[in-house]
Motif scaffolding. Structure first.
Motif, PDB file in Angstrom:
ATOM      1  N   ARG A  33       0.839  -1.193   0.000  1.00 47.25           N
ATOM      2  CA  ARG A  33       0.000   0.000   0.000  1.00 47.25           C
ATOM      3  C   ARG A  33       0.875   1.244   0.000  1.00 47.25           C
ATOM      4  O   ARG A  33       1.851   1.330   0.741  1.00 47.25           O
ATOM      5  N   TRP A  34       0.467   2.204  -0.807  1.00 47.90           N
ATOM      6  CA  TRP A  34       1.053   3.529  -0.764  1.00 47.90           C
ATOM      7  C   TRP A  34      -0.066   4.525  -0.551  1.00 47.90           C
ATOM      8  O   TRP A  34      -1.212   4.268  -0.906  1.00 47.90           O
ATOM      9  N   GLY A  35       0.303   5.650   0.039  1.00 44.33           N
ATOM     10  CA  GLY A  35      -0.761   6.561   0.393  1.00 44.33           C
ATOM     11  C   GLY A  35      -0.404   8.021   0.273  1.00 44.33           C
ATOM     12  O   GLY A  35       0.736   8.394  -0.040  1.00 44.33           O
ATOM     13  N   TRP A  36      -1.407   8.814   0.494  1.00 45.14           N
ATOM     14  CA  TRP A  36      -1.273  10.266   0.580  1.00 45.14           C
ATOM     15  C   TRP A  36      -1.646  10.703   2.002  1.00 45.14           C
ATOM     16  O   TRP A  36      -2.609  10.187   2.593  1.00 45.14           O
ATOM     17  N   PHE A  37      -0.877  11.647   2.491  1.00 40.33           N
ATOM     18  CA  PHE A  37      -1.104  12.237   3.796  1.00 40.33           C
ATOM     19  C   PHE A  37      -1.105  13.750   3.623  1.00 40.33           C
ATOM     20  O   PHE A  37      -0.670  14.268   2.596  1.00 40.33           O
ATOM     21  N   ALA A  49      -5.522   8.952   1.978  1.00 45.34           N
ATOM     22  CA  ALA A  49      -5.984   7.837   1.146  1.00 45.34           C
ATOM     23  C   ALA A  49      -4.839   6.855   0.944  1.00 45.34           C
ATOM     24  O   ALA A  49      -3.668   7.231   1.048  1.00 45.34           O
ATOM     25  N   ALA A  50      -5.188   5.606   0.620  1.00 48.79           N
ATOM     26  CA  ALA A  50      -4.173   4.597   0.347  1.00 48.79           C
ATOM     27  C   ALA A  50      -4.703   3.574  -0.644  1.00 48.79           C
ATOM     28  O   ALA A  50      -5.917   3.354  -0.733  1.00 48.79           O
ATOM     29  N   PRO A  58      -9.422   0.933  -2.653  1.00 48.60           N
ATOM     30  CA  PRO A  58      -8.718   2.021  -1.955  1.00 48.60           C
ATOM     31  C   PRO A  58      -9.373   2.321  -0.611  1.00 48.60           C
ATOM     32  O   PRO A  58     -10.520   1.956  -0.370  1.00 48.60           O
ATOM     33  N   SER A  59      -8.628   3.006   0.229  1.00 52.75           N
ATOM     34  CA  SER A  59      -9.144   3.447   1.520  1.00 52.75           C
ATOM     35  C   SER A  59      -9.036   4.958   1.599  1.00 52.75           C
ATOM     36  O   SER A  59      -8.065   5.542   1.092  1.00 52.75           O
ATOM     37  N   TYR A  60     -10.023   5.587   2.247  1.00 50.22           N
ATOM     38  CA  TYR A  60     -10.061   7.039   2.333  1.00 50.22           C
ATOM     39  C   TYR A  60     -10.404   7.482   3.744  1.00 50.22           C
ATOM     40  O   TYR A  60     -11.162   6.817   4.460  1.00 50.22           O
ATOM     41  N   ALA A  61      -9.874   8.635   4.110  1.00 49.58           N
ATOM     42  CA  ALA A  61     -10.332   9.284   5.329  1.00 49.58           C
ATOM     43  C   ALA A  61     -11.755   9.773   5.109  1.00 49.58           C
ATOM     44  O   ALA A  61     -12.126  10.142   3.984  1.00 49.58           O
ATOM     45  N   ASP A  62     -12.532   9.790   6.163  1.00 50.16           N
ATOM     46  CA  ASP A  62     -13.928  10.228   6.037  1.00 50.16           C
ATOM     47  C   ASP A  62     -14.041  11.634   5.457  1.00 50.16           C
ATOM     48  O   ASP A  62     -14.963  11.937   4.704  1.00 50.16           O
ATOM     49  N   ALA A  63     -13.077  12.487   5.784  1.00 56.81           N
ATOM     50  CA  ALA A  63     -13.143  13.896   5.364  1.00 56.81           C
ATOM     51  C   ALA A  63     -13.040  14.068   3.846  1.00 56.81           C
ATOM     52  O   ALA A  63     -13.448  15.108   3.310  1.00 56.81           O
ATOM     53  N   CYS A  96       3.141  12.191  -0.416  1.00 56.38           N
ATOM     54  CA  CYS A  96       3.034  10.802  -0.849  1.00 56.38           C
ATOM     55  C   CYS A  96       3.992   9.991   0.031  1.00 56.38           C
ATOM     56  O   CYS A  96       5.099  10.462   0.331  1.00 56.38           O
ATOM     57  N   ALA A  97       3.605   8.792   0.428  1.00 56.13           N
ATOM     58  CA  ALA A  97       4.476   7.999   1.293  1.00 56.13           C
ATOM     59  C   ALA A  97       4.129   6.522   1.202  1.00 56.13           C
ATOM     60  O   ALA A  97       3.028   6.141   0.854  1.00 56.13           O
ATOM     61  N   GLY A  98       5.097   5.686   1.551  1.00 57.19           N
ATOM     62  CA  GLY A  98       4.869   4.262   1.597  1.00 57.19           C
ATOM     63  C   GLY A  98       6.156   3.507   1.864  1.00 57.19           C
ATOM     64  O   GLY A  98       7.224   4.126   2.034  1.00 57.19           O
ATOM     65  N   PRO A  99       6.113   2.186   1.904  1.00 57.23           N
ATOM     66  CA  PRO A  99       4.870   1.432   1.968  1.00 57.23           C
ATOM     67  C   PRO A  99       4.236   1.487   3.362  1.00 57.23           C
ATOM     68  O   PRO A  99       4.943   1.581   4.357  1.00 57.23           O
ATOM     69  N   LEU A 100       2.917   1.464   3.387  1.00 53.45           N
ATOM     70  CA  LEU A 100       2.205   1.424   4.659  1.00 53.45           C
ATOM     71  C   LEU A 100       2.204  -0.005   5.180  1.00 53.45           C
ATOM     72  O   LEU A 100       1.804  -0.926   4.483  1.00 53.45           O
ATOM     73  N   ARG A 101       2.620  -0.177   6.413  1.00 58.49           N
ATOM     74  CA  ARG A 101       2.641  -1.514   6.994  1.00 58.49           C
ATOM     75  C   ARG A 101       1.219  -1.991   7.294  1.00 58.49           C
ATOM     76  O   ARG A 101       0.947  -3.179   7.327  1.00 58.49           O
TER      77      ARG A 101
END
Length: 121
Positions: A33-37, A49-50, A58-63, A96-101
């Motif tokens: 997984r890679w994501g945005w913060f 998101a990731a 994909p996964s997203y923050a509720d906001a 942008c960041a990763g990989p998410l554990r």
């Protein structure tokens, strides 16, 4: 050496759109997984998101759910964040960041330089 180069930030009016890009070089991260913060002034960094390089839900923050879309181009080793219906509260530096554990991991090993997104009202 892993490098992440981000682009696409800028100034936009509320209701507008921007697309962020993150080109990853130096290593293959298939199925990770890679994501945005993002981090707004005087606030803690937060997950946006990731997505997995190989695909999947994909996964997203509720906001940002239903407004932002994260995607990957495996051929270009690039992660995108399409941001629509932007609001002033989306103003932040985006990373942008990763990989998410795991989902919710706020300390991936590799980070981009950050790109400023400013939404005016």
């Amino acid at each position: 050496q892993v490098q992440l180069v981000e682009s696409g930030g800028g100034l936009v009016q509320a209701g507008g759109s921007l697309r962020l890009s993150c080109a990853v070089t130096g290593r293959s991260f298939s199925w990770h997984r890679w994501g945005w913060f993002r981090q707004a002034p005087e606030k803690e960094r937060e997950f946006v998101a990731a997505v997995r390089w190989g695909g999947g839900t994909p996964s997203y923050a509720d906001a940002v759910k239903d407004r932002f879309t994260i995607s990957v181009d495996n051929d270009k080793n690039t992660v995108y964040l399409q941001m629509n219906s932007l609001r002033p509260e989306d103003t932040a530096v985006y990373y942008c960041a990763g990989p998410l554990r795991y989902l919710g991991d706020l300390k991936p090993d590799y980070w981009g330089q950050g790109t400023q997104v400013t939404v005016s009202s």
